[in-house]
Design a protein around this motif. Structure first.
Motif, mmCIF file in Angstrom:
data_model
loop_
_atom_site.group_PDB
_atom_site.id
_atom_site.type_symbol
_atom_site.label_atom_id
_atom_site.label_comp_id
_atom_site.label_asym_id
_atom_site.label_seq_id
_atom_site.Cartn_x
_atom_site.Cartn_y
_atom_site.Cartn_z
ATOM 1 N N THR A 179 -92.519 46.064 15.728
ATOM 2 C CA THR A 179 -92.513 44.796 16.456
ATOM 3 C C THR A 179 -93.271 44.965 17.762
ATOM 4 O OG1 THR A 179 -90.379 44.194 15.527
ATOM 5 C CG2 THR A 179 -91.057 43.066 17.537
ATOM 6 N N ILE A 180 -94.103 43.979 18.100
ATOM 7 C CA ILE A 180 -94.842 44.049 19.360
ATOM 8 C C ILE A 180 -93.846 43.994 20.518
ATOM 9 C CG2 ILE A 180 -96.469 42.863 20.862
ATOM 10 C CD1 ILE A 180 -97.952 41.960 18.362
ATOM 11 N N ASP A 181 -93.906 45.010 21.366
ATOM 12 C CA ASP A 181 -92.948 45.160 22.457
ATOM 13 C C ASP A 181 -93.554 44.758 23.796
ATOM 14 O OD1 ASP A 181 -91.461 47.758 24.294
ATOM 15 O OD2 ASP A 181 -90.375 46.055 23.471
ATOM 16 N N SER A 182 -94.860 44.972 23.958
ATOM 17 C CA SER A 182 -95.552 44.664 25.205
ATOM 18 C C SER A 182 -97.052 44.745 24.951
ATOM 19 C CB SER A 182 -95.123 45.634 26.313
ATOM 20 O OG SER A 182 -95.391 46.964 25.921
ATOM 21 N N TRP A 183 -97.811 44.552 26.028
ATOM 22 C CA TRP A 183 -99.271 44.575 25.920
ATOM 23 C C TRP A 183 -99.844 45.493 26.992
ATOM 24 C CZ3 TRP A 183 -102.177 41.479 22.440
ATOM 25 C CH2 TRP A 183 -101.403 40.630 21.638
ATOM 26 N N ARG A 184 -101.024 46.052 26.696
ATOM 27 C CA ARG A 184 -101.707 46.908 27.673
ATOM 28 C C ARG A 184 -103.143 46.429 27.849
ATOM 29 N NH1 ARG A 184 -102.060 53.182 26.362
ATOM 30 N NH2 ARG A 184 -103.210 52.352 24.563
ATOM 31 N N VAL A 185 -103.561 46.363 29.103
ATOM 32 C CA VAL A 185 -104.952 46.057 29.449
ATOM 33 C C VAL A 185 -105.528 47.289 30.134
ATOM 34 C CG1 VAL A 185 -106.511 44.539 30.712
ATOM 35 C CG2 VAL A 185 -104.360 43.635 29.787
ATOM 36 N N THR A 186 -106.674 47.752 29.669
ATOM 37 C CA THR A 186 -107.285 48.966 30.223
ATOM 38 C C THR A 186 -108.672 48.655 30.759
ATOM 39 O OG1 THR A 186 -106.071 50.365 28.666
ATOM 40 C CG2 THR A 186 -108.005 51.334 29.722
ATOM 41 N N LEU A 187 -108.939 49.134 31.978
ATOM 42 C CA LEU A 187 -110.237 48.963 32.618
ATOM 43 C C LEU A 187 -110.635 50.267 33.305
ATOM 44 C CD1 LEU A 187 -109.675 45.484 34.288
ATOM 45 C CD2 LEU A 187 -111.579 46.006 32.738
ATOM 46 N N PRO A 188 -111.921 50.591 33.347
ATOM 47 C CA PRO A 188 -112.348 51.752 34.130
ATOM 48 C C PRO A 188 -112.304 51.417 35.610
ATOM 49 C CG PRO A 188 -114.259 50.601 33.251
ATOM 50 C CD PRO A 188 -113.050 49.920 32.676
ATOM 51 N N CYS A 189 -112.155 52.441 36.435
ATOM 52 C CA CYS A 189 -112.176 52.220 37.883
ATOM 53 C C CYS A 189 -112.639 53.507 38.571
ATOM 54 C CB CYS A 189 -110.813 51.777 38.395
ATOM 55 S SG CYS A 189 -109.499 53.017 38.250
ATOM 56 N N THR A 190 -112.770 53.434 39.865
ATOM 57 C CA THR A 190 -113.109 54.613 40.658
ATOM 58 C C THR A 190 -111.850 55.168 41.322
ATOM 59 O OG1 THR A 190 -113.501 53.360 42.683
ATOM 60 C CG2 THR A 190 -115.361 53.595 41.157
ATOM 61 N N ARG A 191 -111.949 56.356 41.877
ATOM 62 C CA ARG A 191 -110.796 56.935 42.564
ATOM 63 C C ARG A 191 -110.408 56.102 43.776
ATOM 64 N NH1 ARG A 191 -110.857 62.925 45.139
ATOM 65 N NH2 ARG A 191 -111.928 61.843 46.831
ATOM 66 N N ALA A 192 -111.411 55.595 44.510
ATOM 67 C CA ALA A 192 -111.114 54.780 45.686
ATOM 68 C C ALA A 192 -110.333 53.533 45.286
ATOM 69 C CB ALA A 192 -112.411 54.396 46.396
ATOM 70 N N GLU A 193 -110.721 52.906 44.180
ATOM 71 C CA GLU A 193 -109.994 51.729 43.710
ATOM 72 C C GLU A 193 -108.582 52.101 43.273
ATOM 73 O OE1 GLU A 193 -113.901 49.250 42.031
ATOM 74 O OE2 GLU A 193 -112.791 50.635 40.734
ATOM 75 N N ALA A 194 -108.448 53.258 42.602
ATOM 76 C CA ALA A 194 -107.123 53.709 42.165
ATOM 77 C C ALA A 194 -106.222 53.964 43.365
ATOM 78 C CB ALA A 194 -107.256 54.970 41.314
ATOM 79 N N GLU A 195 -106.741 54.606 44.405
ATOM 80 C CA GLU A 195 -105.943 54.887 45.593
ATOM 81 C C GLU A 195 -105.510 53.592 46.274
ATOM 82 O OE1 GLU A 195 -108.326 57.436 48.000
ATOM 83 O OE2 GLU A 195 -107.986 59.214 46.751
ATOM 84 N N ALA A 196 -106.410 52.603 46.306
ATOM 85 C CA ALA A 196 -106.062 51.325 46.925
ATOM 86 C C ALA A 196 -104.942 50.625 46.153
ATOM 87 C CB ALA A 196 -107.301 50.430 46.995
ATOM 88 N N ILE A 197 -105.000 50.709 44.829
ATOM 89 C CA ILE A 197 -103.946 50.105 44.000
ATOM 90 C C ILE A 197 -102.624 50.825 44.226
ATOM 91 C CG2 ILE A 197 -103.165 49.769 41.610
ATOM 92 C CD1 ILE A 197 -106.168 49.377 40.886
ATOM 93 N N ASP A 198 -102.660 52.159 44.238
ATOM 94 C CA ASP A 198 -101.429 52.941 44.417
ATOM 95 C C ASP A 198 -100.793 52.687 45.777
ATOM 96 O OD1 ASP A 198 -101.774 54.000 41.924
ATOM 97 O OD2 ASP A 198 -102.626 55.902 42.612
ATOM 98 N N ALA A 199 -101.641 52.456 46.796
ATOM 99 C CA ALA A 199 -101.125 52.290 48.152
ATOM 100 C C ALA A 199 -100.658 50.870 48.437
ATOM 101 C CB ALA A 199 -102.194 52.685 49.175
ATOM 102 N N ALA A 200 -101.110 49.902 47.637
ATOM 103 C CA ALA A 200 -100.783 48.497 47.905
ATOM 104 C C ALA A 200 -99.306 48.224 47.657
ATOM 105 C CB ALA A 200 -101.641 47.585 47.028
#
Length: 315
Positions: free
Chosen positions: A5-26
């Motif tokens: 049974t479908i339990d959830s959905w995942r969306v995947t996108l490439p990013c840079t480390r700077a973008e990842a750090e900004a997301i983690d810190a937000a």
């Protein structure tokens, strides 16, 4: 619910480390999804990945909001896929080979392994809560605790325990100590209790608490070993209350911060009388060990809990 049974959905996108750090810190994101960033190529600034997990099929607005977080992915078609209950089990176990830190081995059900002579193996299945041991911060904390094994501690607290792994390691190293494991998330405390039973760890005190402001935590202070593997923002916000529950000369192990955030975290604790004693850098992540002041810290003004939202690190 059946496994297919479908339990959830995942969306995947490439990013840079700077973008990842900004997301983690937000701490003010309004996207209705769990966001995870992953390093695709070790020590490569450009090859990171953003995975967003949501309970419903993402619409155009959701995808647009995610793309806005990672401008480098503009023009890239996001990968959108449904996940079943079985998918979660498979993802949680796939690729998680046992790790070794000092005398400790951490493994999942899919990869059992015997501990080294004189060591201890812990079974921590992924997909439960943060703290499987496979993230650099948790592994670094295990190494930091192992390095303290020659010292004696009687009263230990693990703030933001996640799966309980670090509390279990402290219990192994100091079996005669009182060990308290806390988390803001009641589900994490349930998971910790289950993992304790699975690993034959008994006698832990489990507390649902927001930081160290709980009356139950304060009543048992001071602690001579404080462990906090959370995030830089909450660590900075919590510095006065952590210092206040630490006894004179206590060992304080902090993690969940990036190397770029080290100076600010250290400054917050030094302002409370703590002294930096050791640093363990692992890629972009840094683990700190500080020593409490010669006298127990007393806050000079009421402690403001602002900034603690999202304090549990989910990696």
């Amino acid at each position: 619910m059946s496994a297919d049974t479908i339990d959830s959905w995942r969306v995947t996108l490439p990013c840079t480390r700077a973008e990842a750090e900004a997301i983690d810190a937000a701490d003010d994101l309004t996207i209705d999804a769990v966001l995870m960033t992953t390093e695709e190529v070790e020590d490569d600034r450009e090859h990171w990945r953003l995975d967003a997990y949501c309970e419903y099929e993402p619409d155009a607005a959701m995808i647009a909001a995610l793309v806005a977080l990672v401008p480098s992915a503009s023009g890239v078609e996001p990968v959108v896929e449904p996940l079943t209950a079985q998918d979660w089990v498979t993802m949680s176990q796939a690729g998680l080979e046992p790790i070794r830190e000092g005398r400790f081995v951490v493994h999942t059900s899919a990869h059992p392994i015997a501990p080294p002579q004189g060591g201890r193996a812990f079974l921590i299945d992924a997909g439960q809560a943060f703290g499987t041991g496979h993230h650099a911060t948790t592994a670094g904390c295990l190494a930091m605790l192992d390095g303290l094994s020659g010292k004696a501690f009687a009263n230990v607290i693990d703030l933001g325990t996640g799966t309980g792994l670090l509390a279990f390691a402290a219990h192994h190293l100091w079996p005669g100590a009182a060990i308290t494991a806390t988390d803001i998330d009641p589900a994490a405390i349930v998971v910790t209790g289950e993992n304790a039973a699975a690993n034959g760890v008994s006698g832990l005190r489990l507390v649902v608490a927001d930081g160290a402001l709980s009356d139950e935590i304060a009543a048992d202070a001071p602690y001579d070993l404080v462990i906090a593997n959370i995030l830089a923002g909450p660590l900075i916000s919590m510095a006065p209350e952590v210092a206040a529950i630490a006894g004179p000369g206590a060992a304080i192990v902090l993690a969940g911060l990036l190397e770029t955030q080290r100076a600010e975290v250290v400054a917050a604790f030094e302002a409370c009388g703590c002294v930096l004693e050791a640093v363990d850098r692992r890629g972009d992540w840094t683990i700190l060990r500080l020593r409490g002041g010669e006298v127990r810290y007393v806050p000079t003004k009421p402690i403001d809990p602002k900034g603690r939202d999202g304090w549990a690190l989910d990696l």
